[in-house]
Design an enzyme around this catalytic site. Sequence first.
Site, PDB file in Angstrom:
ATOM      1  N   GLU A  62       5.870  21.844  -2.025  1.00 30.54           N
ATOM      2  CA  GLU A  62       6.954  20.871  -2.159  1.00 30.54           C
ATOM      3  C   GLU A  62       8.165  21.442  -2.892  1.00 30.54           C
ATOM      4  O   GLU A  62       8.702  20.856  -3.819  1.00 30.54           O
ATOM      5  CB  GLU A  62       6.448  19.617  -2.905  1.00 30.54           C
ATOM      6  N   HIS A  73       9.731   3.766  -4.165  1.00 27.80           N
ATOM      7  CA  HIS A  73       8.877   3.869  -5.347  1.00 27.80           C
ATOM      8  C   HIS A  73       9.419   3.044  -6.509  1.00 27.80           C
ATOM      9  O   HIS A  73       8.647   2.499  -7.305  1.00 27.80           O
ATOM     10  CB  HIS A  73       8.750   5.334  -5.779  1.00 27.80           C
ATOM     11  N   CYS A  85      27.026 -10.459   3.689  1.00 28.04           N
ATOM     12  CA  CYS A  85      27.405 -11.387   4.769  1.00 28.04           C
ATOM     13  C   CYS A  85      28.293 -10.707   5.814  1.00 28.04           C
ATOM     14  O   CYS A  85      28.448 -11.219   6.928  1.00 28.04           O
ATOM     15  CB  CYS A  85      28.091 -12.632   4.216  1.00 28.04           C
ATOM     16  N   HIS A 102     -16.294 -18.073 -11.017  1.00 31.86           N
ATOM     17  CA  HIS A 102     -17.539 -18.458 -11.676  1.00 31.86           C
ATOM     18  C   HIS A 102     -18.740 -17.918 -10.904  1.00 31.86           C
ATOM     19  O   HIS A 102     -18.757 -17.950  -9.675  1.00 31.86           O
ATOM     20  CB  HIS A 102     -17.657 -19.990 -11.764  1.00 31.86           C
ATOM     21  N   LYS A 135      -9.662 -16.117 -15.872  1.00 29.23           N
ATOM     22  CA  LYS A 135     -10.828 -16.782 -16.455  1.00 29.23           C
ATOM     23  C   LYS A 135     -12.063 -16.427 -15.635  1.00 29.23           C
ATOM     24  O   LYS A 135     -12.154 -16.790 -14.453  1.00 29.23           O
ATOM     25  CB  LYS A 135     -10.634 -18.302 -16.467  1.00 29.23           C
TER      26      LYS A 135
END
Length: 1578
Positions: free
Chosen positions: A269, A284, A845, A1189, A1218
């Site tokens: 790279e 990103h 616009c 739950h 929760k």
Amino acid sequence: MSVELAKVSILGKECVHVGYQIHEHIVKSTLEHCKSSTYVIINDTNVSKVPYYHDLVSLFEKSLPEGSRLLRYDVKPGEAHKSRETKADIEDYLLLEGCTRDTVIIAVGGGVIGDMIGFVASTFMRGVRVIQVPTSLLAMVDSSIGGKTAVDTPLGKNFVGAFWQPQFVFVDIKWLETLPQREFINGIAEVIKTACIWNGEEFARLEANAETFLSVVNNSQTVSVFSPHHNETVELTYTNIESMLEHTYKLVLESIKVKAHVVSSDERESGLRNLLNFGHTIGHAYEAILTPQALHGECVSIGMVKEAELSRYMNILSATQVARMVKILAAYGLPISVNEKWFKELTLNKKTPLDVLLKKMSIDKKNDGSKKKVVILEKIGKCYGTSAHVVSDEDLRFVLSDETLVHPFNNIPEGQNKVITPPGSKSISNRALILAALGKGTCKIKNLLHSDDTKHMLNAVQQLKGATISWEDDGETVVVHGQGGSTLTAPSEALYLGNAGTASRFLTTVAALAKKDGKNDHVILTGNARMQERPIGPLVDSLRSNGLKIDYLNRQGSLPLKINTETNFKGGKIELAATVSSQYVSSILMCAPYAEEPVTLSLIGGKPISQLYVDMTIKMMDAFGIKVTTSTTEPFTYHIPKGNYINPAEYTIESDASSATYPLSFAAITGTTVTVPNIGSASLQGDARFAVDVLRPMGCEVTQTATSTTVTGPPRGQLKPLKHVDMEPMTDAFLTASVVAAICNNGTTNTTTIEGIANQRVKECNRIEAMVTQLAKFGVRANELPDGIQIHGVNSISELRQPSDAGIETYDDHRVAMSFSLLAGMVNSDKKDDESSVRILERQCTGKTWPGWWDVLHSQLGARLDGAEPSTTKSSEVKKSVVIIGMRAAGKSTVSKWCAESLGYRLLDLDEEFERQYGKGTVKDFVAESGWDEFRKEETRIFQEAVDKYGDKGYVLSSGGGIVERSESRQALKRFAESGGIVLHLHRDIEETIVFLKSDPTRPAYIEEIRDVWERREKWYHECSNFTFFAAHCSNEIEFRNLRHVFSNFIRRVLGAEKIPVPSRRSAFVCLTFEDLSDHLSKLDEITYGCEAVELRVDHLSSFSSDFVTKQISLLRAATKSLPIVFTVRTVSQGGKFQDDDYDLLESLLKVALKNAVEYIDLELTLPNNILYNVLNKKSNTKIIGSHHDFAAKFPWDDAEWENRYNQALSLDVDIVKFVGTAVSFDDNLALEKFRSTHTLKPLIAINMTETGKLSRVLNNILTPVTSKLLPSAAAPGQLTLAEINQLYHQIGGLPAKKFFVIGSPIGHSRSPILHNTGYELLGLPHHFDKFETEDIEVVKKELLTREDLGGLAVTIPLKLDIIDSMFELSEAAKTIGAVNTVIPLGKNKFRGDNTDWLGIKNSLVSNGVPSSVSGSAGLIIGAGGTSRAAIYALKQIGCDTIYMLNRTTEKLQKLKSEFSEEYKIVVVESAEQTESIKEQVSVAVSCVPADKPLDPELLNKLERLLAKGTNSSFKPTLLDAAYKPSVTPIMKLARDKFNWNIVPGAEMLVHQGVEQFSKWTGAKPPFKAIFDAVTQE
């Protein structure tokens, strides 16, 4: 079905193998080419649920050679586990299993697995072989190719990793069958990206197959399969990949080829490879903000659009190429803007601030130091250069924002000469598309305008099946394959046209030609909010009169329209009013050949508007083979024969002449030259005459040929005004002429008069009004004429005013925006180095007709532009008003006053406003004279005017009960609610309302039964309001005061004036499972002692009707003094009583919760996504608890189920998570605590049920669910009382016992010990409060401030001042009052000094009916001692405008006044005569004088005069006496008996200041009533 196995080479090795159902090939190739003693398959637990995974593992096990073994390792799913910790766990496993350097690791999974396992392989034993088997589309085309590996760190993604090339990448398309729909579409972004940067042919192929792809993916199904690995049935997504196998195989393969080629050229790279990051620099940055709600590919999609726009802005990429990219991304179901409605809902309306985006972009591996680099496109399939380019923050800001800063044109060089080619004409483009779609044969249309309008037109033509559309010449040419109108059929979905007025008018008649298609017997045309206000009535009237059935679905005369396909366009003689829009004429003209009879179209009502546009249509019809003849006997009448259009092989759209006026006017105002090469005197468009008819008379040099126009402006400041110009032939250009006229002055006059433009009032906005309004911001005076405008130019350019930072409104109108972009640049343009700027709002616009206008202005004409966030000035000025609706006698007038006082808003009663405008009596009088219908019309008008004028200005608008009777009023109410306004339905019990109304003669009588009126209106009240408040019947003054208090809290929470933060310390809520709260009201206060909230278990209620549930909420608030409510509908599968699959009823209950603005909603994570997202996007200030739950003890705390649910909760961005498990053994509590310690991104309630799980309840930090001894039973197994939890927590060492003292002298009668010890005992706290009598501060320092167990000190006389020197810090209240009554230990022998006396005063007043904000009222204080200082501070905090002070002698008061700032507005009352000049309402008083001595006669005289000034207060005037013995002091008796004041005994102040101390010291919520009773009992 099958496809051939393809092999792709990377770095000289054919290691990427792509095919379909290639398990055998994977196993064979691995065992042949990667011989090993140990193979390890590593995957996440989601992949191991897929049957295809087990087929692979099974085949591997069967095929293993002797001496080899296969190991398997599951990791938890999700980005959260792509960590160094997980990597270490895997390495430990490999070491424990005895893996050596010959190990081959096989990574089966998506990008997270591929990245992380590749990194494991690169470091284990200093590097072992790895094989990638990607299972997601994103992993197949991106992360698995190229050898980049990494894990995430807390500081960022992929920050620790290595380049480590896999031995093989086996890409099996079969895996995509079980990929969830959104993940599938997410991966397509990378596919489109590679085509964009490298492969134009593949891009075109992707375009052609988009519809098929999206249809298949969107029709994926959920299937149940048995997972042997998990030994259970699991649900998976199934997509029929085989139905598009060739396309899917090809898109994967071609994308891989691009990445493989780039990686082979640049493995590490250093240059070329960063081209693969096209869309990623900006993408990103969005992802960093929007994660985890938005996926990588979705953010890259938006990033690609922005980076393409940046390329266009730099004059490198054409507008057509950008339009193609936007279209393909949308076609594959990807977002193209963060502002798309569905994407905003998905990302829960998160904001993406400009400065944060730029900051995120600065952390990018492509950057060159601080310089940001972006991949720039030259065209589809080719990048500009071979690596990313440095771009300025200024350019990035522009692209990323919707508001533009236009800098002065002081940088434009004299003699500049530019050639500008505007995009194709919108008018001609739209007509050409209609004619070609109705015509027979193929027509290649060139230079078509690529804009929002034409996009909507193209989509509509295809939805109506009028023609097939394809593209040539890299998208520059649109190819229309017309069917002669024979295939026009009604689509199943509405045609959405945005704000495209031309498209809406043309398509109205086209839709009338469509035939029924199965069940689809109508066409619906709709658009955005502004489009639904624009007129279409004359066209609809004309078509209706010709036999067509067309219905308005909303307001009369505007979209949406429902056009019935079973009625035919008959033709014959048609009359049309054409004085408003020529587009109505063109719509009928173009469709007339397809009527049943030849058409004679007569334009009535006077001279038609914009005749040149009608001529344009006729000329174009001629080009497509239909000749229209003009009547020789009747004016404005046309004869159109029957026939079919024959499409010409090619049709070229000339540039838009209206758009050309902008660059030509730029030349005029800057004294430069601009040539438009393809618009001249031979143009079809009237606006082509603008340069000759407008700019030349203004002083420009104009050269116009048949096909081109050149304008050279005079030296700056020398343009001349036009005495009169008729712009009827070119009405759209009047805006450009107006901004040029703003700087015209010939020395004697500066006035330009423009007429012939009446139609501009009904365009995207009222353009004439808009021009007058916005010109004024530049200091330019203009006024409207009946059909025009008059502009009075400035005397010189230097007189142009800089508009405020609020900016120039564009009204979502492209022509307003482009016109003012020119004038904006002239501000300060005469100053060479001026860096000021003018803000233009809603710049996007311009996409309607010239998406690239800003790019041309910047890159070709040379203007300096910048981007900006919306102005904070403007948003801070917006105070959304409250509209109160409800039945007559619901209490709207009273509650409206409360509302205004609570919020500090102004009140407008709409009935009173009606009577003011009527001027001849009451509503009752008007109704008697004109009837209810006329009143309703007037009521609608007045309401709309009020909303327009006051909707953002902090008003309470109190309406009449029948405002919902008219459809127009209902629509206005809904629009106001949708725009962020509050429409509050005030509701009362209907039986009580009926009794009251029957006894009230002052109101106009109903002509029907009250109950019938209610039953008709009820649904309207519900649908028009976004909030509801139930006002219970009050039978006494105390209940009335309490209702006011409850309402005040409610409306302040709705508006965000009072925040309910998620507790950050140990806290609890009590769970109520009553069937009807009304049977238990007297106990509720005591039941909730010590709790931060109360849970209403709605699934236990006896009725689920919205009325009943709303009343329960109201009762609960009243009984608990507005304690925050947790609204819970627990389903059977989650341990409750509500039916699991009754989603419609559940949604209606959740809607009730939202409309009642409950503080918390418990939302089960197992609910369908549409329910979850609907609540999350409408939650306003309500906090969401995402719950799950496990009653069956199915999932231990290290099971992936909890991890998946936690990640789901994060992606939903709930406020609190929760989780409730079931403890089977004591170790389950320890496992839970380990889970709690590693899951800290959100506040977490995590507990275990059963007796065994009690410890988890004790250790839970926030909002622990508790029961009460006053409840018949606990709501869940193992639930404890709050006192039990505190006692247990103390016993295990979590809550050390503290000692508290009251200090001072004398304190023998102090009630503080009983006050605090009562609270400790009730809440199970281990603390003790005692007296410590002394006058010596040194004794306090030595004996108390050195104690390690000191919890706090209550300070009284004479130590309130002496203690200050021992404090490390002081609260603001203590500083201002100048005394400390509360000492709070901070640790390390440091203390904070506070003062709660003022809170004792404030809370005593508020709890006795005084509004929390009394703006508009004055306060009174009697006395000048220490308590008076606290009283001054308290009255200021509740908003008293002025504070009057009385004392026997005034010297002390003057000294006291001098010690407070002027903002307190303290007035010392010197004499009785002075009181006569006081005009204010004196509504609140605090007595701070001893009660055991008689009042001085002069002081008494002044006091009585001031108490008399409370008679007209909007709330009952209230006096608090700080002395708490006797319980009724002489001053209290005087105020109550002689002046009818409400009185509050000093004991309340004592208790209120004490419970504030209690709360500050312990962090617990004190049990007020029990403490009060204990303190006040003798």
